[in-house]
Design an enzyme around this catalytic site. Structure first.
Site, mmCIF file in Angstrom:
data_model
loop_
_atom_site.group_PDB
_atom_site.id
_atom_site.type_symbol
_atom_site.label_atom_id
_atom_site.label_comp_id
_atom_site.label_asym_id
_atom_site.label_seq_id
_atom_site.Cartn_x
_atom_site.Cartn_y
_atom_site.Cartn_z
ATOM 1 N N GLU A 31 -16.959 -11.455 -3.036
ATOM 2 C CA GLU A 31 -16.445 -12.749 -3.504
ATOM 3 C C GLU A 31 -15.700 -13.504 -2.395
ATOM 4 O O GLU A 31 -16.134 -13.518 -1.246
ATOM 5 C CB GLU A 31 -15.591 -12.543 -4.759
ATOM 6 C CG GLU A 31 -16.417 -11.897 -5.885
ATOM 7 C CD GLU A 31 -15.710 -11.875 -7.216
ATOM 8 O OE1 GLU A 31 -15.251 -12.926 -7.661
ATOM 9 O OE2 GLU A 31 -15.640 -10.787 -7.823
ATOM 10 N N ASP A 55 -16.170 -15.474 -17.037
ATOM 11 C CA ASP A 55 -15.957 -14.566 -15.916
ATOM 12 C C ASP A 55 -14.507 -14.048 -15.968
ATOM 13 O O ASP A 55 -13.656 -14.589 -16.665
ATOM 14 C CB ASP A 55 -16.262 -15.270 -14.582
ATOM 15 C CG ASP A 55 -16.605 -14.274 -13.471
ATOM 16 O OD1 ASP A 55 -16.307 -13.064 -13.624
ATOM 17 O OD2 ASP A 55 -17.155 -14.692 -12.437
#
Ligand code: BGC
Ligand code: BGC
Length: 679
Positions: free
Chosen positions: A537, A343
């Site tokens: 997020e 990521d």
């Protein structure tokens, strides 16, 4: 007792096994929407030695290994220099790497980060996207390599190709889960693949297969359900739709993310620690991977989170450094033969690592490293680490082999490096998205048949989200957070207000965002559209007040309902949210209450369900049912064994076929606040 008219589950949301969940799903579905197709649990392969891996199943991929391709890859890899190999393993952000960089560093991948449109311009045109992709793909074919290796371009199309101005945006996963319709998921996967390929992009960082457990998690809306069986069926359907057999011009490569356990972090902390037991990890959090891999998913993205299996005394730490899970479990035991991508700067969180240097992550089994900015240093460091033996050459060769395998399977080597197919119309899938909106809405309350409203009714519309494509779309829409968008940023979309105006005629609608300067008694009904504001997020983690009470976080929503409720006219509330929220105070002020999740650009899909057809009978009925339990109290953000019963269990959802009145709900006080979150 939890309220469950459509289907009764005795079991709380998160504890049941995939098999039980599948049974429950089909039992519910017998009375409601069609069940998703749920495959049998993959076969367990015994490993013999007690390495803690014996319970992980082997999963057969629908995309099988081809000997001729493997031989060709071996030949290419054998002729590559170390710099070329490491370049193939590197994925910068497109705004951080020039065309010349692609040529000189042999870059294997590129991504557009969530704020990285062509030229950094949010309203970049379709033509600009396409041209940029063509140039980058062409640059990769101009290296000095003996065999040129095409470039793989990735983007986060997590609810449609949301970063592109003018593209249709689908409901976020939290809404899609409520549809309980795997066939529709397959069509959505296919449509998103077509959107992405039209812009010349090859690879999509979706589906997110997280099984969210604590609604304080800011990424809850990226999760389809707390039910692992549904997540698994959807992962499979979405991948099958998007990738097909990778031979069509509209097929894109899919990514199952974030491996492993991102949805189960303690307290819902984004990037936090998951304390699941070994079996919970397999039965709950890993189910989506089994579905995605069976359907042939070609890439898996690693999670920022950690896993500490305290019960077994195994602390795997940050997933980005967990060789036992990435290599031993995912690649060897499960048998995944595509490639693993890290990521965004995820390697930096591994102890001893930095953004630009992480031998441990590569040794753990990460094949392509998403290193958006510091990629030049990363390449230099990685080359040195191979030369000094910190990273074995065999590991590098395996990584490059996997990357080339995916590129070949996806047809990147088959000719024209310009990957754009289709035209600007491919960005649009409005009818499909509108249908998904209709199917995703869950009717939580409809007292005295407040809904459907009649065509021609005089409607007062209130609430901050009635005329807001920003609030409908949420995060990952034109930008990472989606917060600064305006209606003008969505040229091909309709607000919910627009849908209402179309349904009853412009002249019959008055809109007062805050409910001021208007007498509700002059109308036949009031529609209030309220809810959460966009986030992505960790920014969406509910942390400061630590309560999932909607009105505590958004007092303006309670205020607007108070202005219109109790005036003798039915109040219909449409809640836009990325998760179930405690909303009993708002529900009590409403005659009808609809959970509409984050529906995306097609606001008319909401209006479709609120109004009867011309003949006065419902034109469409509510089909959505909860894919997550709904909280009874302001602190009830998860449903573990000690969290108490939900207000509405998964599977709950009213419809016009099954009218039912809901009494006044208790509104437990929240003055003392909620207990703080565990870490
Ligand atoms: C997110 C991923 C995403 C990546 C690229 C990360 O911050 O966790 O889901 O794919 O960024 O935008
Ligand atoms: C990027 C996203 C990424 C995020 C992670 C943003 O600036 O645009 O793609 O997911 O940072 O922190």
């Amino acid at each position: 007792m939890p309220i469950s008219p459509n289907c009764v589950h005795a079991t709380p949301a998160f504890v049941f096994s995939a098999t039980i969940a599948a049974l429950l799903l089909s039992a519910c579905a017998a009375q409601g929407p069609a069940p998703p197709h749920v495959e049998a649990t993959p076969q367990t392969v015994a490993m013999g030695a007690d390495n803690g891996l014996a319970d992980w199943p082997h999963v057969s991929s629908s995309i099988v290994r081809d000997a001729a391709t493997e031989a060709r890859i071996e030949q290419i890899v054998a002729a590559m220099t170390l710099a070329q190999k490491v370049g193939q393993m590197t994925q910068p952000d497109v705004l951080e790497a020039t065309l010349d960089d692609v040529r000189r560093y042999y870059l294997g991948g590129i991504l557009n980060g969530a704020n990285s449109q062509p030229g950094g311009y949010k309203r970049a045109t379709f033509a600009q996207w396409r041209e940029q992709a063509a140039l980058y793909h062409a640059a990769a074919m101009q290296t000095d390599m003996a065999v040129k290796i095409p470039l793989l371009w990735g983007t986060d199309a997590v609810h449609g190709h949301g970063i592109v101005y003018g593209a249709t945006i689908f409901p976020h996963n939290v809404g899609l889960g409520a549809m309980h319709d795997a066939e529709l998921m397959r069509s959505i996967g296919a449509a998103v693949g077509a959107q992405v390929r039209a812009t010349g992009i090859d690879w999509v960082f979706a589906p997110t297969v997280a099984v969210a457990q604590d609604y304080r998690w800011g990424r809850s809306y990226e999760s389809y359900s707390s039910d692992p069986a549904l997540v698994r069926a959807y992962a499979s359907a979405f991948v099958a739709g998007m990738q097909g057999d990778l031979s069509k011009d509209t097929n894109a490569i899919a990514t199952a993310k974030h491996f492993l356990g991102d949805g189960g972090t303690a307290g819902g902390h984004d990037q936090g620690v998951n304390y699941a037991t070994h079996h919970e990890m397999i039965d709950v959090h890993a189910q989506g991977y089994f579905g995605a891999i069976a359907a042939g998913v070609q890439t898996v993205m690693v999670s920022y989170s950690s896993w500490n299996d305290a019960a077994d005394g195994r602390n795997y730490g940050k997933m980005h450094g967990a060789r036992a899970l990435i290599t031993d479990v995912l690649k060897k035991q499960i048998g995944f033969d595509g490639f693993v991508v890290s990521d965004w700067n995820g390697v930096a969180q591994v102890p001893g690592c930095a953004r630009e240097s992480c031998p441990r992550a590569i040794n753990a089994g990460i094949d392509m490293v998403m290193v958006p900015e510091k990629w030049k240093l990363f390449i230099a460091n990685t080359i040195r680490q191979v030369e000094n033996g910190a990273i074995p050459m065999a590991r590098i060769d395996d990584a490059v082999t996997r990357i080339l395998r995916v590129k070949m399977r996806a047809g990147l080597f088959d000719g024209n490096p310009d990957r754009a197919r289709g035209d600007e119309n491919s960005l649009l899938a409005r009818d499909l998205a509108r249908r998904a909106v209709r199917e995703s809405l869950v009717l939580l309350k409809n007292n005295d048949d407040a809904l459907p409203l009649k065509r021609g009714a005089r409607v007062l519309v209130v609430g901050k989200s009635a005329d807001s494509l920003r609030n409908q779309s949420g995060g990952w829409s034109l930008s990472w957070q989606g917060f600064k968008n305006t209606n003008a940023d969505f040229p091909a979309g309709d607000t919910i207000l627009a849908g209402i105006r179309e349904a009853v005629g412009e002249a019959n609608v008055v809109f007062r965002e805050q409910g001021n300067d208007v007498d509700p008694r002059a109308f036949d009904a009031i529609v209030a559209v309220i809810g959460e504001l966009p986030s992505a997020e960790m920014k969406g983690d509910v942390m400061s007040i630590n309560s999932i009470a909607e009105s505590r976080r958004y007092p303006e929503d309670l205020a607007v309902l108070r202005k219109v409720a109790g005036r003798g006219k039915p109040v219909i509330t449409v809640l836009l949210s990325g998760r179930p929220l405690y909303a009993s105070d708002l529900i009590n002020l409403s005659d009808a209450f609809v959970a509409a999740w984050l529906p995306g650009t097609e606001g008319k899909g909401v209006a479709d369900l609120l109004f009867a057809g011309a003949d006065g009978t419902p034109a469409h009925d509510f089909r959505g049912t909860l894919a997550f339990a709904w909280p009874r109290g302001p602190c009830q953000s998860s449903f573990g064994p000690n969290d108490g019963d939900p207000l509405f269990v998964p599977g709950y959802g009213l419809s016009y076929r099954q009218p039912q009145n809901l009494g006044a709900l208790p509104t437990p006080t929240k003055a003392s606040g909620c207990p703080t979150r565990p870490n």
